[in-house]
Scaffold this motif. Sequence first.
Motif: not given
Length: 306
Positions: A27-42
């Motif tokens: 289960i990923l922590p919220v910070e890592q989930r947000v980081q994943l999404i920001e990387r996908l946007i980039a």
Amino acid sequence: MSKESTESAVRVFEVGPRDGLQNESEILPVEQRVQLIERLIAAGSKDIEVGSFVHPRWVPQMAASDEVFQQLKPRDDVNYWALVPNMRGLDRALDVGATHLAFFISASETHNYKNLNRGISESLDELREMLTIARDKGLTSRAYVSMVFGCPYEGDIDFGRVMDISATLIDMGTDMISLGDTIGIGKPLQVRRDCKRAVDTFGVDHVALHLHDTRGMGVTNAMVAYEAGMRCFDSSVGGIGGCPFAPGAAGNLGTEDLLYLMDSLDADTGIDVAQISKIAAWLEQEAHITIPSRCTNYLQSQRNDI
Ligand code: HMG
Ligand code: MG
């Protein structure tokens, strides 16, 4: 934001942060989930399913989706999608300001019970109410129809039934149907025929294909669907994921595998395949998630810097 479909443009819905992570034991922590999404946007992703508002006891991996939404920077050029199962889930999604809603139902009565704890007709009644609310609030929606090419509980699924459910959902006001091959059972000739029927009936801007790669048919099925006129595909970074309530369901078609195919067809997605592979490698290193995508595994075997 919606991408106008031209003959060669393809819209890619990135479902990794939801369909991908929902089936991982980690289960990923919220910070890592947000980081994943920001990387996908980039990397260029414009449509990202960032989480689901399902019951946290049913899918603990998605429990903190409310917080993920709250931490995302609002952007005009990216659609953050919320997966919503019912009225309670809709309230939760609206509370955090979600503007893009993904609803779901199955073409298999048994899977609908397993996944949503209710029958198809009860789900349709609730969807009618939820889609009315979405429309009245000026929100954008899509609706998944699962098990469109076959079901682990019921076997063959009549595609006519899929078309009827889809037509009902379009009449209720959803903007797009996503045809879910939940257990990756679709065969290329069947996928080509059924996708053509759906695109011809609903229009190219109103239908998507959501492939899982259980039997290694993901890229082939994307190719034949593309030939049949499909211009919107769902995929998951690294090819991770699956539905926890569908036995045998493996990962989604990997985004990098889909992009490699689309690049080879000169179909413009606006997403960088190498960057998506790097994100998958990052997920493996940082979150200890096994990456099924062959594209990423090949690239990793060739280079040390991803
Ligand atoms: P239920 O047990 O029937 O819920 O679950 P209920 O309406 O009877 O309510 C029972 C309790 O749960 C109540 O609380 C509700 O408030 C609460 P109490 O009064 O007892 O304290 N509750 C909720 N709490 C938080 N969030 C909610 C919610 N709803 C009720 N949304 C439910 C019904 C839909 C919630 C459950 O079946 C569920 O969470 N299902 C989701 C399953 C899921 O996430 N599946 C995977 C996603 S779908 C998928 O992967 C396929 C897809 O990728 C396409 C494809 O591949 O084909 C999309
Ligand atoms: Mg899925």
